[in-house]
Motif scaffolding. Structure first.
Motif, PDB file in Angstrom:
ATOM      1  N   GLN A  75       0.831  -1.207   0.000  1.00 22.51           N
ATOM      2  CA  GLN A  75       0.000   0.000   0.000  1.00 22.51           C
ATOM      3  C   GLN A  75       0.864   1.255   0.000  1.00 22.51           C
ATOM      4  OE1 GLN A  75      -2.175  -0.820   3.550  1.00 22.51           O
ATOM      5  NE2 GLN A  75      -3.752  -2.069   2.537  1.00 22.51           N
ATOM      6  N   GLU A  76       1.933   1.231   0.785  1.00 17.76           N
ATOM      7  CA  GLU A  76       2.832   2.383   0.857  1.00 17.76           C
ATOM      8  C   GLU A  76       3.523   2.622  -0.487  1.00 17.76           C
ATOM      9  OE1 GLU A  76       6.713   3.955   3.415  1.00 17.76           O
ATOM     10  OE2 GLU A  76       5.886   1.951   3.753  1.00 17.76           O
ATOM     11  N   THR A  77       3.982   1.531  -1.102  1.00 21.94           N
ATOM     12  CA  THR A  77       4.650   1.649  -2.408  1.00 21.94           C
ATOM     13  C   THR A  77       3.714   2.231  -3.456  1.00 21.94           C
ATOM     14  OG1 THR A  77       6.149  -0.199  -1.965  1.00 21.94           O
ATOM     15  CG2 THR A  77       5.749   0.346  -4.270  1.00 21.94           C
ATOM     16  N   TYR A  78       2.484   1.732  -3.464  1.00 26.41           N
ATOM     17  CA  TYR A  78       1.523   2.204  -4.461  1.00 26.41           C
ATOM     18  C   TYR A  78       1.199   3.680  -4.273  1.00 26.41           C
ATOM     19  CZ  TYR A  78      -2.553   2.581  -7.427  1.00 26.41           C
ATOM     20  OH  TYR A  78      -3.422   2.989  -8.406  1.00 26.41           O
ATOM     21  N   ALA A  79       0.929   4.088  -3.044  1.00 23.65           N
ATOM     22  CA  ALA A  79       0.589   5.483  -2.779  1.00 23.65           C
ATOM     23  C   ALA A  79       1.746   6.405  -3.159  1.00 23.65           C
ATOM     24  CB  ALA A  79       0.223   5.663  -1.308  1.00 23.65           C
ATOM     25  N   HIS A  80       2.958   5.975  -2.833  1.00 17.37           N
ATOM     26  CA  HIS A  80       4.134   6.784  -3.161  1.00 17.37           C
ATOM     27  C   HIS A  80       4.295   6.897  -4.670  1.00 17.37           C
ATOM     28  CE1 HIS A  80       7.934   8.714  -2.710  1.00 17.37           C
ATOM     29  NE2 HIS A  80       8.647   7.693  -3.144  1.00 17.37           N
ATOM     30  N   ALA A  81       4.074   5.780  -5.380  1.00 17.78           N
ATOM     31  CA  ALA A  81       4.211   5.789  -6.844  1.00 17.78           C
ATOM     32  C   ALA A  81       3.180   6.708  -7.478  1.00 17.78           C
ATOM     33  CB  ALA A  81       4.070   4.372  -7.382  1.00 17.78           C
ATOM     34  N   ALA A  82       1.931   6.588  -7.063  1.00 14.12           N
ATOM     35  CA  ALA A  82       0.873   7.411  -7.641  1.00 14.12           C
ATOM     36  C   ALA A  82       1.125   8.890  -7.391  1.00 14.12           C
ATOM     37  CB  ALA A  82      -0.480   6.995  -7.061  1.00 14.12           C
ATOM     38  N   THR A  83       1.608   9.225  -6.217  1.00 18.13           N
ATOM     39  CA  THR A  83       1.867  10.630  -5.885  1.00 18.13           C
ATOM     40  C   THR A  83       3.030  11.178  -6.693  1.00 18.13           C
ATOM     41  OG1 THR A  83       1.041  10.257  -3.641  1.00 18.13           O
ATOM     42  CG2 THR A  83       2.365  12.222  -4.005  1.00 18.13           C
ATOM     43  N   VAL A 108       9.636  11.372 -17.557  1.00 21.03           N
ATOM     44  CA  VAL A 108       9.970  10.090 -18.189  1.00 21.03           C
ATOM     45  C   VAL A 108      10.713   9.185 -17.214  1.00 21.03           C
ATOM     46  CG1 VAL A 108      11.306   8.983 -20.014  1.00 21.03           C
ATOM     47  CG2 VAL A 108       9.987  11.033 -20.518  1.00 21.03           C
ATOM     48  N   GLN A 109      11.701   9.729 -16.533  1.00 19.39           N
ATOM     49  CA  GLN A 109      12.475   8.914 -15.593  1.00 19.39           C
ATOM     50  C   GLN A 109      11.626   8.478 -14.406  1.00 19.39           C
ATOM     51  OE1 GLN A 109      15.389   7.847 -16.589  1.00 19.39           O
ATOM     52  NE2 GLN A 109      15.244   9.160 -18.407  1.00 19.39           N
ATOM     53  N   THR A 110      10.749   9.357 -13.927  1.00 19.80           N
ATOM     54  CA  THR A 110       9.839   8.998 -12.845  1.00 19.80           C
ATOM     55  C   THR A 110       8.916   7.865 -13.272  1.00 19.80           C
ATOM     56  OG1 THR A 110       9.866  11.235 -11.908  1.00 19.80           O
ATOM     57  CG2 THR A 110       7.989   9.844 -11.340  1.00 19.80           C
ATOM     58  N   SER A 111       8.405   7.946 -14.482  1.00 15.70           N
ATOM     59  CA  SER A 111       7.511   6.914 -14.993  1.00 15.70           C
ATOM     60  C   SER A 111       8.221   5.569 -15.094  1.00 15.70           C
ATOM     61  CB  SER A 111       6.961   7.330 -16.363  1.00 15.70           C
ATOM     62  OG  SER A 111       6.217   8.527 -16.269  1.00 15.70           O
ATOM     63  N   ALA A 112       9.454   5.583 -15.582  1.00 11.34           N
ATOM     64  CA  ALA A 112      10.202   4.334 -15.713  1.00 11.34           C
ATOM     65  C   ALA A 112      10.503   3.723 -14.350  1.00 11.34           C
ATOM     66  CB  ALA A 112      11.504   4.592 -16.472  1.00 11.34           C
ATOM     67  N   THR A 113      10.897   4.554 -13.394  1.00 13.93           N
ATOM     68  CA  THR A 113      11.173   4.059 -12.039  1.00 13.93           C
ATOM     69  C   THR A 113       9.911   3.497 -11.403  1.00 13.93           C
ATOM     70  OG1 THR A 113      12.939   5.685 -11.768  1.00 13.93           O
ATOM     71  CG2 THR A 113      12.053   4.688  -9.766  1.00 13.93           C
ATOM     72  N   LEU A 114       8.792   4.192 -11.612  1.00 13.82           N
ATOM     73  CA  LEU A 114       7.507   3.741 -11.073  1.00 13.82           C
ATOM     74  C   LEU A 114       7.146   2.358 -11.617  1.00 13.82           C
ATOM     75  CD1 LEU A 114       4.257   5.876 -10.894  1.00 13.82           C
ATOM     76  CD2 LEU A 114       4.228   3.656 -12.001  1.00 13.82           C
ATOM     77  N   CYS A 115       7.260   2.178 -12.930  1.00 15.15           N
ATOM     78  CA  CYS A 115       6.906   0.892 -13.533  1.00 15.15           C
ATOM     79  C   CYS A 115       7.805  -0.223 -13.000  1.00 15.15           C
ATOM     80  CB  CYS A 115       7.008   0.982 -15.052  1.00 15.15           C
ATOM     81  SG  CYS A 115       5.726   2.007 -15.811  1.00 15.15           S
ATOM     82  N   GLN A 116       9.077   0.076 -12.822  1.00 15.63           N
ATOM     83  CA  GLN A 116       9.984  -0.933 -12.281  1.00 15.63           C
ATOM     84  C   GLN A 116       9.636  -1.259 -10.833  1.00 15.63           C
ATOM     85  OE1 GLN A 116      14.145  -0.055 -12.725  1.00 15.63           O
ATOM     86  NE2 GLN A 116      14.799  -1.697 -11.376  1.00 15.63           N
ATOM     87  N   ASP A 117       9.348  -0.233 -10.037  1.00 18.92           N
ATOM     88  CA  ASP A 117       8.994  -0.457  -8.633  1.00 18.92           C
ATOM     89  C   ASP A 117       7.734  -1.320  -8.513  1.00 18.92           C
ATOM     90  OD1 ASP A 117      11.138   1.056  -7.881  1.00 18.92           O
ATOM     91  OD2 ASP A 117       9.974   2.841  -7.352  1.00 18.92           O
ATOM     92  N   LEU A 118       6.730  -1.034  -9.326  1.00 19.61           N
ATOM     93  CA  LEU A 118       5.495  -1.809  -9.270  1.00 19.61           C
ATOM     94  C   LEU A 118       5.736  -3.251  -9.721  1.00 19.61           C
ATOM     95  CD1 LEU A 118       2.874   0.741 -10.684  1.00 19.61           C
ATOM     96  CD2 LEU A 118       3.301   0.128  -8.293  1.00 19.61           C
ATOM     97  N   PHE A 119       6.543  -3.417 -10.743  1.00 17.82           N
ATOM     98  CA  PHE A 119       6.858  -4.758 -11.235  1.00 17.82           C
ATOM     99  C   PHE A 119       7.546  -5.577 -10.145  1.00 17.82           C
ATOM    100  CE2 PHE A 119       9.753  -7.725 -13.413  1.00 17.82           C
ATOM    101  CZ  PHE A 119       8.852  -8.436 -14.173  1.00 17.82           C
ATOM    102  N   GLU A 120       8.504  -4.958  -9.462  1.00 19.63           N
ATOM    103  CA  GLU A 120       9.221  -5.673  -8.411  1.00 19.63           C
ATOM    104  C   GLU A 120       8.330  -5.931  -7.200  1.00 19.63           C
ATOM    105  OE1 GLU A 120      12.714  -3.413  -7.622  1.00 19.63           O
ATOM    106  OE2 GLU A 120      13.718  -4.016  -9.479  1.00 19.63           O
TER     107      GLU A 120
END
Length: 378
Positions: free
Chosen positions: A267-275, A316-328
């Protein structure tokens, strides 16, 4: 949003293009190109004419409208959005042509807009040959190369060796079917080769002012292209968030008593990513709006050009990091193709490596911020 060309009998609206791209999004994964129906819809859509000058039969949309259209298509399919991110702003290249040269290249009122593809990598040579130059070389990463109707390829000027972009008819370019990247597979970003004579005036220098003193062509061209790429990255990350939400409601990690959606760290990871994504997108939108207002009033200052490029790169870099974080964070549940999360991870990684938004773009912005020196390709 304006979505009609003067060629009404061959035009489809943006909503139809998006639906077609969504219906055939799996095709690109297996064929390294978009489905023929998607290419056909793109060619018949407003996008090839979006940045083309009205004098050449184009629509000359505001920068924000072009960027938003790219994002809408990328939400349907990132690969289709990537093709649009390259072709939609490419019409602005033609704003540096005079009317006679444009006509020689087949541009003008009543004529179908070209599908422009090309490469900014000066991978070729342009040698004088009487009244022409002989353009030779192999240019990599030319998005939608098999579908283009007009190529614009970078090579050093034979006079002063500065980079120029040379216009080449489709028939004089050979496409190599070598696109095999891990992401954005449907974009068909192939290499092209040519060895042909090009008239000396069939060329532009993108760092010079446009021939049309209009808001769209006072807006930074490299900034417009970077913003379109950022729009694809943003849409990809938005889709990754949606895919993760869906996966999290059903996937239960081993040794866990609840699904991913009920685990505190997830939940914390998701909220941080969305923000993070919302903040980066809002900042990019703000810099586009500021630069557009400046373009409407006259010249866009170097500080605003730098802010635009930095914001696009950051998104762009934020989006790429977000996708990687969610995947992991999804763990082994993300490994299966029944969830598109792994595809968004791959697509975002490829998008983040484009030169306009990778380290080069950040360096240009940082150089002006720190030293006050503005590069011509800022």
């Amino acid at each position: 949003m304006t979505t009609e060309l003067a060629h009404r009998e061959t035009t489809v609206d943006l909503k139809t293009v998006c639906k077609t791209a969504r219906d055939h999004r799996d095709y690109g994964e297996h064929h390294s190109t978009l489905h023929p129906e998607v290419w056909q819809a793109l060619r018949a859509s407003p996008l090839p004419a979006a940045a083309l000058p009205v004098a050449f039969g184009g629509l000359q949309w505001p920068a924000g409208q072009i960027i938003d259209a790219v994002r809408q298509l990328a939400l349907a399919d990132p690969s289709a959005g990537w093709a649009a991110a390259i072709h939609a702003p490419a019409g602005a290249f033609t704003a540096r042509l005079d009317t006679q040269t444009a006509a020689e290249l087949g541009l003008g009122p009543g004529k179908p807009p070209p599908l422009i593809a090309g490469s900014s990598i000066p991978a070729g040579t342009a040698e004088p040959d009487n009244e022409n130059v002989r353009l030779r070389g192999t240019w990599p990463l030319v998005t939608a190369a098999p579908q283009m109707t007009l190529a614009v390829l970078a090579a050093p000027d034979p006079g002063d060796h500065a980079t120029r972009w040379w216009w080449v008819a489709q028939d004089n370019v050979h496409v190599l079917q070598d696109w095999d990247a891990v992401g954005l597979r449907g974009s068909a970003s192939c290499s092209v080769t040519c060895d042909t004579l090009v008239p000396r005036d069939h060329t532009v220098r993108l760092t010079e002012p446009a021939a049309f003193d209009e808001s769209l062509y006072r807006f930074p061209l490299y900034g417009l292209m970077a913003a379109c790429i950022a729009a694809v990255a943003q849409a990809t990350a938005e889709q990754a968030l949606a895919a993760f939400r869906e996966l999290a409601t059903t996937a239960t990690p081993r040794h866990a008593a609840a699904t991913l959606a009920h685990l505190g760290p997830v939940q914390e990871t998701y909220a941080h990513a969305a923000t993070r994504l919302s903040a980066a997108a809002a900042h990019a939108d703000s810099t586009v709006e500021t630069a557009w207002k400046a373009a409407q009033n006259g010249t866009v200052p170097g500080t605003e050009r730098a802010a635009l490029r930095a914001a696009c790169s950051h998104l762009v870099q934020t989006s790429a990091t977000l996708c990687q974080d969610l995947f992991e964070t999804a763990g082994s549940a993300a490994l299966h193709r029944r969830s598109p999360l792994e595809r968004y991870w791959r697509d975002s990684a490829v998008a983040a490596r484009h030169a306009l938004v990778a380290s080069r773009g950040q360096q240009l912005a940082g150089a002006l911020m720190l030293t006050g020196t503005a590069a011509k390709d800022l």
